[in-house]
Design a protein around this motif. Sequence first.
Motif, mmCIF file in Angstrom:
data_model
loop_
_atom_site.group_PDB
_atom_site.id
_atom_site.type_symbol
_atom_site.label_atom_id
_atom_site.label_comp_id
_atom_site.label_asym_id
_atom_site.label_seq_id
_atom_site.Cartn_x
_atom_site.Cartn_y
_atom_site.Cartn_z
ATOM 1 N N PHE A 52 0.819 -1.193 -0.051
ATOM 2 C CA PHE A 52 0.005 -0.151 0.110
ATOM 3 C C PHE A 52 0.882 1.214 0.153
ATOM 4 N N PHE A 53 0.196 2.393 -0.582
ATOM 5 C CA PHE A 53 0.918 3.651 -0.416
ATOM 6 C C PHE A 53 0.324 4.498 0.530
ATOM 7 N N ILE A 54 1.291 5.345 1.016
ATOM 8 C CA ILE A 54 0.904 6.338 2.272
ATOM 9 C C ILE A 54 0.922 7.810 1.577
ATOM 10 N N GLY A 55 -0.090 8.516 2.239
ATOM 11 C CA GLY A 55 -0.207 9.987 2.154
ATOM 12 C C GLY A 55 -0.629 10.525 3.546
ATOM 13 N N LEU A 56 -0.407 11.829 3.369
ATOM 14 C CA LEU A 56 -0.849 12.540 4.678
ATOM 15 C C LEU A 56 -1.883 13.639 4.139
ATOM 16 N N VAL A 57 -2.696 14.195 4.996
ATOM 17 C CA VAL A 57 -3.599 15.478 4.846
ATOM 18 C C VAL A 57 -3.447 16.027 6.250
ATOM 19 N N LEU A 58 -2.594 17.567 6.244
ATOM 20 C CA LEU A 58 -2.621 18.409 7.349
ATOM 21 C C LEU A 58 -3.860 19.116 7.306
ATOM 22 N N THR A 59 -4.495 19.716 8.588
ATOM 23 C CA THR A 59 -5.557 20.356 8.583
ATOM 24 C C THR A 59 -5.434 21.605 9.495
ATOM 25 N N LYS A 60 -5.832 22.853 9.158
ATOM 26 C CA LYS A 60 -5.807 23.701 10.257
ATOM 27 C C LYS A 60 -6.505 23.593 11.355
ATOM 28 N N GLU A 61 -7.931 22.811 11.295
ATOM 29 C CA GLU A 61 -8.578 22.404 12.490
ATOM 30 C C GLU A 61 -8.400 21.206 12.978
ATOM 31 N N LYS A 62 -8.714 21.217 14.282
ATOM 32 C CA LYS A 62 -8.230 20.082 15.031
ATOM 33 C C LYS A 62 -9.556 19.015 14.896
ATOM 34 N N PHE A 63 -9.081 17.755 14.782
ATOM 35 C CA PHE A 63 -10.047 16.848 14.805
ATOM 36 C C PHE A 63 -10.178 15.626 15.614
ATOM 37 N N PRO A 64 -10.869 14.664 15.953
ATOM 38 C CA PRO A 64 -10.523 13.797 16.970
ATOM 39 C C PRO A 64 -9.631 12.735 16.370
ATOM 40 N N GLU A 65 -8.668 12.321 17.151
ATOM 41 C CA GLU A 65 -7.851 11.346 17.131
ATOM 42 C C GLU A 65 -8.390 9.852 16.437
ATOM 43 N N VAL A 66 -7.692 9.453 15.487
ATOM 44 C CA VAL A 66 -8.326 7.950 15.106
ATOM 45 C C VAL A 66 -7.267 6.988 15.312
ATOM 46 N N ILE A 67 -7.047 6.232 16.467
ATOM 47 C CA ILE A 67 -5.897 5.350 16.655
ATOM 48 C C ILE A 67 -6.662 4.254 17.246
ATOM 49 N N GLU A 68 -5.762 2.922 16.805
ATOM 50 C CA GLU A 68 -5.961 1.739 17.132
ATOM 51 C C GLU A 68 -4.790 1.349 17.873
ATOM 52 N N GLU A 69 -5.035 0.300 18.758
ATOM 53 C CA GLU A 69 -3.939 -0.485 19.310
ATOM 54 C C GLU A 69 -3.355 -1.465 18.429
ATOM 55 N N ASN A 70 -2.171 -1.458 18.011
ATOM 56 C CA ASN A 70 -1.405 -2.556 17.283
ATOM 57 C C ASN A 70 -0.910 -3.705 17.983
ATOM 58 N N THR A 71 -1.389 -4.832 17.619
ATOM 59 C CA THR A 71 -0.796 -6.194 18.164
ATOM 60 C C THR A 71 0.117 -6.986 17.555
ATOM 61 N N LEU A 72 0.331 -6.396 16.371
ATOM 62 C CA LEU A 72 1.090 -7.453 15.475
ATOM 63 C C LEU A 72 2.716 -6.830 15.268
ATOM 64 N N SER A 73 3.383 -7.769 15.106
ATOM 65 C CA SER A 73 4.931 -7.486 14.901
ATOM 66 C C SER A 73 5.502 -8.781 13.974
ATOM 67 N N CYS A 74 6.766 -8.538 13.784
ATOM 68 C CA CYS A 74 7.485 -9.538 12.949
ATOM 69 C C CYS A 74 7.754 -10.508 13.872
ATOM 70 N N GLY A 75 7.799 -10.510 15.036
ATOM 71 C CA GLY A 75 8.172 -11.571 16.096
ATOM 72 C C GLY A 75 9.667 -12.084 15.736
ATOM 73 N N GLU A 76 9.585 -13.270 15.829
ATOM 74 C CA GLU A 76 10.978 -13.843 15.301
ATOM 75 C C GLU A 76 11.109 -14.205 14.168
ATOM 76 N N CYS A 77 10.341 -13.901 13.279
ATOM 77 C CA CYS A 77 10.601 -14.216 11.676
ATOM 78 C C CYS A 77 11.823 -13.487 11.011
ATOM 79 N N ASP A 78 12.569 -14.006 10.431
ATOM 80 C CA ASP A 78 13.664 -13.412 9.898
ATOM 81 C C ASP A 78 13.670 -13.819 8.319
#
Length: 302
Positions: free
Chosen positions: A123-149
């Motif tokens: 996937f591709f990433i982009g940002l939108v910056l706003t002069k107005e403050k909006f509620p944060e949208v945040i999730e708890e991340n539970t994933l990682s690479c772990g021991e995978c190499d």
Amino acid sequence: MVYDRLKEAFDIVGCIDADRYLKKKFDANLIGYESIFVVGLGYPNVYLKQEKDKLLASMYTYGYDYHDVIKTLMHESLKDLDIEYKVLVDNHTISERKCLEMTGLAFHGKNNLMINKDLGSYFFIGLVLTKEKFPEVIEENTLSCGECDICIKACPVGALTDGFDWDKCMSGYNQEKRSLTDYEIEKNMYLLGCDICQRVCPFNKGVQSDHVEAFRAKPTAYVIIQDLFDLTNKEFMAKYGKHAYTWRGKTILLRNALTLLLRQKNPKYNEDIKKTLNDPKYPEWYKKDASNILEKLDKFEI
């Protein structure tokens, strides 16, 4: 409001306060802005193979340039809202990856790519910056690479052995306008970029996102080798310029094409290479690589 509009167009949407980012790293681009919306848009998990007469860059370039596609979607999504905003894609100083990581919607993998639970790293990433403050949208991340190499073991140039070394990375050196070492020439596998650490990642197994028509593989995903010799820069851009692989220019692609001809043991274009060595428009770093590769190609028969 902004979140809902962006969510209609993008696969991933999160939002953090600008202050949250500024506590990690000051950036003048954020002065006067209150919220950072992070968007992600998936591209197809499709792998094409190099051919004798036409060659490929990394998978992300098969469709049209994501910078243009994402910016257009952002503006289309927000155009009738009465807000002040700025769209940013790639060419700026704010860390898009860090912003995305702060939303919890993806984590930083051992392959130095951001990985999402649904899209993997495709996937591709982009940002939108706003002069107005909006509620944060945040999730708890539970994933990682772990021991995978797996990606570390698969990297052919050892760029992931101890963290990430951009100087060793194939995608790093094949974009540089300098002469390459024999080792770099031997190892290079793409017109631009590299996909190996993505293709082996377990998080990318079975992932498919092909709903964005602009990102589906186009006929011009392949660059015809003869075009690299025969077309002027203007003609080349007219034919291939909608793809992100053109951003470093035609000469970089030609130099990397020569490394792939050597990998294929393909001397078909030796006479064309010789002509470039006598052409003043080509820089010395290119001519050094071309001369080196031509000497090796001359040993093979058509």
